[in-house]
Design a protein around this motif. Structure first.
Motif, PDB file in Angstrom:
ATOM      1  N   SER A  59     -23.292 -17.879 -15.036  1.00  0.00           N
ATOM      2  CA  SER A  59     -24.207 -16.991 -15.770  1.00  0.00           C
ATOM      3  C   SER A  59     -25.130 -17.781 -16.689  1.00  0.00           C
ATOM      4  O   SER A  59     -26.263 -17.378 -16.951  1.00  0.00           O
ATOM      5  N   ASP A 137     -29.440  -6.965  -9.579  1.00  0.00           N
ATOM      6  CA  ASP A 137     -30.712  -6.253  -9.620  1.00  0.00           C
ATOM      7  C   ASP A 137     -31.571  -6.874 -10.716  1.00  0.00           C
ATOM      8  O   ASP A 137     -31.394  -6.582 -11.902  1.00  0.00           O
ATOM      9  N   VAL A 138     -32.495  -7.736 -10.321  1.00  0.00           N
ATOM     10  CA  VAL A 138     -33.333  -8.444 -11.294  1.00  0.00           C
ATOM     11  C   VAL A 138     -34.189  -7.471 -12.090  1.00  0.00           C
ATOM     12  O   VAL A 138     -34.416  -7.654 -13.299  1.00  0.00           O
ATOM     13  N   LYS A 139     -34.651  -6.410 -11.451  1.00  0.00           N
ATOM     14  CA  LYS A 139     -35.518  -5.443 -12.123  1.00  0.00           C
ATOM     15  C   LYS A 139     -34.782  -4.716 -13.256  1.00  0.00           C
ATOM     16  O   LYS A 139     -35.417  -4.245 -14.204  1.00  0.00           O
ATOM     17  N   ALA A 140     -33.462  -4.616 -13.142  1.00  0.00           N
ATOM     18  CA  ALA A 140     -32.686  -3.919 -14.169  1.00  0.00           C
ATOM     19  C   ALA A 140     -32.513  -4.757 -15.424  1.00  0.00           C
ATOM     20  O   ALA A 140     -32.130  -4.242 -16.470  1.00  0.00           O
ATOM     21  N   GLY A 141     -32.810  -6.061 -15.345  1.00  0.00           N
ATOM     22  CA  GLY A 141     -32.672  -6.940 -16.502  1.00  0.00           C
ATOM     23  C   GLY A 141     -31.231  -7.333 -16.768  1.00  0.00           C
ATOM     24  O   GLY A 141     -30.325  -6.993 -16.004  1.00  0.00           O
ATOM     25  N   HIS A 142     -31.028  -8.059 -17.871  1.00  0.00           N
ATOM     26  CA  HIS A 142     -29.689  -8.516 -18.262  1.00  0.00           C
ATOM     27  C   HIS A 142     -28.991  -9.213 -17.091  1.00  0.00           C
ATOM     28  O   HIS A 142     -27.837  -8.905 -16.751  1.00  0.00           O
ATOM     29  N   VAL A 143     -29.700 -10.142 -16.479  1.00  0.00           N
ATOM     30  CA  VAL A 143     -29.183 -10.816 -15.282  1.00  0.00           C
ATOM     31  C   VAL A 143     -27.865 -11.537 -15.573  1.00  0.00           C
ATOM     32  O   VAL A 143     -26.920 -11.476 -14.776  1.00  0.00           O
ATOM     33  N   GLN A 146     -25.046  -9.084 -15.777  1.00  0.00           N
ATOM     34  CA  GLN A 146     -24.710  -8.601 -14.436  1.00  0.00           C
ATOM     35  C   GLN A 146     -23.862  -9.633 -13.703  1.00  0.00           C
ATOM     36  O   GLN A 146     -22.876  -9.297 -13.035  1.00  0.00           O
TER      37      GLN A 146
END
Length: 209
Positions: A59, A137-143, A146
């Motif tokens: 991460s 989901d990169v678009k959702a942010g907080h990679v 995740q």
């Protein structure tokens, strides 16, 4: 595809991979066959912690940096490989000895050993970097979060399967424990398995970039 559906796909894929024999599962099986359930369970606790190290490193991007450096990758695999070979030698040396001999490994030894084996396993780092990003989901942010959530889920699944394998192997170990000669052969077989894992780790190659 909805987030929930994506997560269910991840669970199915991670669960399938968890039941496939890998270095970590084979290591715990060898320890259970050689030294019984109690030792293997402590190794499993350590392996769980070692798996979390890879999750955090992945991460934070540390695993990617590690795999990008040939020198760092070689150091990691040599540390893991030679440590497994050392454990193999110790297991072979103890073959046929009484399981009740105190202080052979030291208090907390198996947990530390399990942690080191998993934390220095380059295949685990490769797995997390190749598998988990597919479900982020990169678009959702907080990679990063995740990655951690999916990584921890994967480690928990792997541990659950490992517990089943440990109890199964330990039951086999208990059945042959009263046969001194057979127990010695089982321990030597476990030592050879650990040695094979050690050599396999030393032969792991860094992915071409």
């Amino acid at each position: 595809m909805t987030d929930q559906a994506q997560f269910l796909v991840f669970l199915a894929a991670a669960g399938t991979l968890a039941v496939m024999p890998g270095p970590g599962l084979l290591y715990l099986t060898a320890r259970a066959l050689a030294e019984g359930r109690a030792v293997a369970l402590r190794c499993c606790v350590g392996s769980f912690g070692g798996g979390l190290v890879h999750v955090v490193a992945g991460s934070a991007g540390l695993s990617a940096l590690l795999l990008a450096s040939s020198t760092a990758f070689s150091v990691l695999k040599m540390a893991g490989g030679f440590y497994l070979l050392w454990l193999a030698w110790k297991t072979w040396h103890r073959a046929g000895a009484s399981q009740s001999v105190p202080g052979t490994w030291g208090r907390g030894g198996p947990a530390i050993q399990g942690f080191i084996v998993e934390a220095t396993n380059p295949k685990t780092a490769l797995f997390f970097l190749a598998f988990i990003p597919q479900f982020i989901d990169v678009k959702a942010g907080h990679v990063a979060m995740q990655f951690i959530a999916l990584g921890v889920t994967s480690v928990v699944l792997n541990t659950a399967v490992a517990l089943i394998v440990i109890f199964t192997a330990a039951n086999m170990q208990q059945r042959i424990a009263h046969h001194r000669g057979m127990m010695g052969y089982t321990q030597k077989g476990s030592a050879l398995l650990l040695a094979a894992l050690g050599f396999a780790t030393l032969l792991v190659r860094k992915p071409q970039t």
